[in-house]
Design a protein around this motif. Sequence first.
Motif, PDB file in Angstrom:
ATOM      1  N   ALA A  24       0.886  -1.121  -0.037  1.00  0.00           N
ATOM      2  CA  ALA A  24       0.189   0.050  -0.056  1.00  0.00           C
ATOM      3  C   ALA A  24       1.061   1.317   0.030  1.00  0.00           C
ATOM      4  O   ALA A  24       1.919   1.214   0.685  1.00  0.00           O
ATOM      5  CB  ALA A  24      -1.099   0.080   1.147  1.00  0.00           C
ATOM      6  N   TYR A  25       0.398   2.319  -0.758  1.00  0.00           N
ATOM      7  CA  TYR A  25       1.054   3.631  -0.803  1.00  0.00           C
ATOM      8  C   TYR A  25       0.246   4.903  -0.422  1.00  0.00           C
ATOM      9  O   TYR A  25      -0.836   4.541  -0.576  1.00  0.00           O
ATOM     10  CB  TYR A  25       1.815   3.684  -2.198  1.00  0.00           C
ATOM     11  N   GLU A  26       0.819   5.705  -0.304  1.00  0.00           N
ATOM     12  CA  GLU A  26       0.337   6.921  -0.065  1.00  0.00           C
ATOM     13  C   GLU A  26       0.349   8.112  -0.971  1.00  0.00           C
ATOM     14  O   GLU A  26      -0.687   8.959  -1.165  1.00  0.00           O
ATOM     15  CB  GLU A  26       0.752   7.572   1.566  1.00  0.00           C
ATOM     16  N   ASN A  27       1.320   8.122  -1.700  1.00  0.00           N
ATOM     17  CA  ASN A  27       1.816   9.426  -2.352  1.00  0.00           C
ATOM     18  C   ASN A  27       1.206   9.139  -3.905  1.00  0.00           C
ATOM     19  O   ASN A  27       1.428   8.033  -4.578  1.00  0.00           O
ATOM     20  CB  ASN A  27       3.241   9.316  -2.444  1.00  0.00           C
ATOM     21  N   THR A  28       0.140   9.968  -4.155  1.00  0.00           N
ATOM     22  CA  THR A  28      -0.503   9.719  -5.319  1.00  0.00           C
ATOM     23  C   THR A  28       0.270  10.244  -6.746  1.00  0.00           C
ATOM     24  O   THR A  28      -0.147   9.911  -7.893  1.00  0.00           O
ATOM     25  CB  THR A  28      -1.707  10.371  -5.550  1.00  0.00           C
ATOM     26  N   ALA A  29       1.512  10.627  -6.399  1.00  0.00           N
ATOM     27  CA  ALA A  29       2.102  11.250  -7.504  1.00  0.00           C
ATOM     28  C   ALA A  29       3.261  10.058  -7.858  1.00  0.00           C
ATOM     29  O   ALA A  29       3.848   9.888  -9.032  1.00  0.00           O
ATOM     30  CB  ALA A  29       3.427  12.271  -6.964  1.00  0.00           C
ATOM     31  N   PHE A  30       3.277   8.704  -7.338  1.00  0.00           N
ATOM     32  CA  PHE A  30       3.974   7.465  -7.676  1.00  0.00           C
ATOM     33  C   PHE A  30       3.292   7.110  -8.919  1.00  0.00           C
ATOM     34  O   PHE A  30       2.074   7.136  -9.169  1.00  0.00           O
ATOM     35  CB  PHE A  30       3.795   6.495  -6.787  1.00  0.00           C
ATOM     36  N   ASP A  31       4.147   6.865 -10.039  1.00  0.00           N
ATOM     37  CA  ASP A  31       3.693   6.307 -11.323  1.00  0.00           C
ATOM     38  C   ASP A  31       4.264   5.172 -11.953  1.00  0.00           C
ATOM     39  O   ASP A  31       4.292   4.767 -13.264  1.00  0.00           O
ATOM     40  CB  ASP A  31       3.808   7.546 -12.282  1.00  0.00           C
ATOM     41  N   TYR A  32       5.029   4.555 -10.875  1.00  0.00           N
ATOM     42  CA  TYR A  32       5.901   3.205 -11.505  1.00  0.00           C
ATOM     43  C   TYR A  32       5.914   2.375 -10.187  1.00  0.00           C
ATOM     44  O   TYR A  32       6.481   2.707  -9.202  1.00  0.00           O
ATOM     45  CB  TYR A  32       7.012   3.518 -12.257  1.00  0.00           C
ATOM     46  N   PHE A  33       5.513   1.224 -10.426  1.00  0.00           N
ATOM     47  CA  PHE A  33       5.596   0.190  -9.106  1.00  0.00           C
ATOM     48  C   PHE A  33       6.315  -1.156  -9.650  1.00  0.00           C
ATOM     49  O   PHE A  33       5.491  -2.139 -10.162  1.00  0.00           O
ATOM     50  CB  PHE A  33       3.809  -0.043  -8.664  1.00  0.00           C
ATOM     51  N   PRO A  34       7.285  -1.143  -9.264  1.00  0.00           N
ATOM     52  CA  PRO A  34       8.088  -2.698  -9.631  1.00  0.00           C
ATOM     53  C   PRO A  34       8.068  -3.277  -8.319  1.00  0.00           C
ATOM     54  O   PRO A  34       7.988  -3.209  -7.098  1.00  0.00           O
ATOM     55  CB  PRO A  34       9.483  -2.113  -9.893  1.00  0.00           C
ATOM     56  N   TRP A  35       8.304  -4.861  -8.921  1.00  0.00           N
ATOM     57  CA  TRP A  35       8.389  -5.840  -7.692  1.00  0.00           C
ATOM     58  C   TRP A  35       9.946  -6.388  -8.060  1.00  0.00           C
ATOM     59  O   TRP A  35      10.086  -6.746  -9.149  1.00  0.00           O
ATOM     60  CB  TRP A  35       7.568  -6.856  -7.830  1.00  0.00           C
ATOM     61  N   TYR A  36      10.655  -6.389  -6.810  1.00  0.00           N
ATOM     62  CA  TYR A  36      12.060  -6.997  -7.045  1.00  0.00           C
ATOM     63  C   TYR A  36      12.135  -8.265  -6.383  1.00  0.00           C
ATOM     64  O   TYR A  36      11.407  -8.527  -5.278  1.00  0.00           O
ATOM     65  CB  TYR A  36      13.003  -5.946  -6.521  1.00  0.00           C
ATOM     66  N   GLN A  37      13.086  -9.113  -6.811  1.00  0.00           N
ATOM     67  CA  GLN A  37      13.197 -10.432  -6.206  1.00  0.00           C
ATOM     68  C   GLN A  37      14.687 -10.580  -5.611  1.00  0.00           C
ATOM     69  O   GLN A  37      15.555 -10.321  -6.633  1.00  0.00           O
ATOM     70  CB  GLN A  37      12.868 -11.411  -7.389  1.00  0.00           C
ATOM     71  N   GLN A  38      14.847 -11.033  -4.595  1.00  0.00           N
ATOM     72  CA  GLN A  38      16.281 -11.221  -4.270  1.00  0.00           C
ATOM     73  C   GLN A  38      16.636 -12.499  -3.511  1.00  0.00           C
ATOM     74  O   GLN A  38      15.743 -12.854  -2.464  1.00  0.00           O
ATOM     75  CB  GLN A  38      16.517 -10.063  -2.904  1.00  0.00           C
ATOM     76  N   PHE A  39      17.595 -13.203  -4.053  1.00  0.00           N
ATOM     77  CA  PHE A  39      18.013 -14.341  -3.331  1.00  0.00           C
ATOM     78  C   PHE A  39      19.103 -13.999  -2.449  1.00  0.00           C
ATOM     79  O   PHE A  39      19.792 -13.213  -2.566  1.00  0.00           O
ATOM     80  CB  PHE A  39      18.618 -15.457  -4.582  1.00  0.00           C
TER      81      PHE A  39
END
Lengths: 112, 111
Positions: A24-39
Amino acid sequence: QQQVKQSPQSLIVQKGGISIINCAYENTAFDYFPWYQQFPGKGPALLIAIRPDVSEKKEGRFTISFNKSAKQFSLHIMDSQPGDSATYFCAATGNQGGKLIFGQGTELSVKP
Amino acid sequence: NAGVTQTPKFRILKIGQSMTLQCTQDMNHNYMYWYRQDPGMGLKLIYYSVGAGITDKGEVPNGYNVSRSTTEDFPLRLELAAPSQTSVYFCASLGGGSEQYFGPGTRLTVT
């Protein structure tokens, strides 16, 4: 307002099951949402990403669902495999020099 | 293409010592970043650079310094190491798209 909140902190799923991680996020100016995977012992690597003009993006077994009105997005891993065991981070950015705001991370363990 | 490389992989420092974490990328990316990763806290941005000669503070810059004299290199300097700086440090770079490429990390312990 710059925070991204991620849950759960850890997740155990049986092989073949569905893994679901929420952010969940609060800042409505965000315009790119990535998911990162880390081993373990490695740096994060981009898994999948979405922009707010679509509600869902699918790549193989990985799907992002995005709810702009609720300011939430989630990662679904279908047919989870032991090789998916890793830490997953959601993130967001509002094009401010590409600076990513990361969630706290979810440690996923897929049991055979 | 080696991508983003970081040295050293591991380091133990005594309180008050100084060191430089090295980061190099061979993708000709303009944007580079330093993050620290602490358990249960995600990654926090320390400093970033949008090009050679330009750097700016991130979320947690205290106790650190950076420089960017070339496009390829973005070293992170710890002047007076403190136990609170025990962490895993990641360098990343960003090219023309939206994907940040991360290095393998430096695990630092300050005792």
